[in-house]
Design a protein around this motif. Structure first.
Motif, short mmCIF file in Angstrom:
data_model
loop_
_atom_site.label_atom_id
_atom_site.label_comp_id
_atom_site.label_asym_id
_atom_site.label_seq_id
_atom_site.Cartn_x
_atom_site.Cartn_y
_atom_site.Cartn_z
N LEU A 51 42.81 37.80 47.90
CA LEU A 51 43.88 37.71 49.05
C LEU A 51 43.58 36.75 50.07
N SER A 52 42.78 35.69 49.66
CA SER A 52 42.24 34.63 50.62
C SER A 52 41.92 35.30 51.89
N LEU A 53 41.07 36.35 52.17
CA LEU A 53 40.39 37.02 53.29
C LEU A 53 39.16 36.17 53.54
N SER A 54 38.55 36.17 54.74
CA SER A 54 37.15 35.58 55.02
C SER A 54 36.11 36.35 53.94
N PRO A 55 35.39 35.42 53.33
CA PRO A 55 35.09 34.04 53.59
C PRO A 55 35.88 32.78 53.08
N PHE A 56 36.89 33.58 52.29
CA PHE A 56 37.57 32.68 51.28
C PHE A 56 39.02 31.94 51.74
N GLY A 57 39.44 32.35 52.75
CA GLY A 57 40.49 32.01 53.05
C GLY A 57 40.62 30.96 54.31
#
Length: 148
Positions: free
Chosen positions: A142-148
């Motif tokens: 979902l591109s949520l932290s830490p990936f977004g």
């Protein structure tokens, strides 16, 4: 199509509705709560929609989930019982998470999909009871932290 009753937990994580399904005892509620806590810790909106039972319907080509009236705003706190929490009355489902036995969970996901109420949705098959790993896989999807 008539509404369907699905065993699972539905939460809003950031801007996405996430339906968590799996066998009894696989960690659906625990994962839903952990995902909400992850979002809150990173300043993202999160909210419970339904725990244990989710009614599904279709509107404008989207799958909508809501809790049965009798359990709206309740989440199972294992060892305590049903506990009240902030909740939303309904959400569009954007992602389905199927909790499966660890040996059946793929290490890397492609473009898996599942059909709910005749609508095809993206799906992640994740190892049951691996809450930390599942939260990070969902956050990455979902591109949520830490990936977004």
């Amino acid at each position: 199509m008539a509404p369907a009753n699905r065993h699972g937990s539905l939460v809003i994580a950031g801007e996405s509705g996430v339906l968590v399904t799996g066998p009894s005892g696989s960690g659906k509620t625990r994962l839903a709560l952990a995902l909400m806590a992850h979002c809150a810790a990173h300043g993202r909106f999160s909210r419970l929609v339904a725990d244990d039972q989710v009614f599904l319907s279709v509107a404008a080509g989207r799958v909508i989930g809501h809790a049965p009236e009798t359990i709206g705003g309740l989440v199972e706190a294992r060892g305590f019982g049903p506990a009240r929490t902030a909740h939303e009355p309904r959400a569009v489902i954007d992602l389905v998470v199927q909790l499966v036995a660890a040996k059946e969970a793929p290490r890397v996901h492609g473009e898996e999909q599942v059909s709910l109420q005749g609508i095809v949705l993206p799906c992640l098959e994740l190892a049951e009871r691996d809450v930390e790993g599942a939260v990070f896989a969902i956050a990455a999807r979902l591109s949520l932290s830490p990936f977004g």
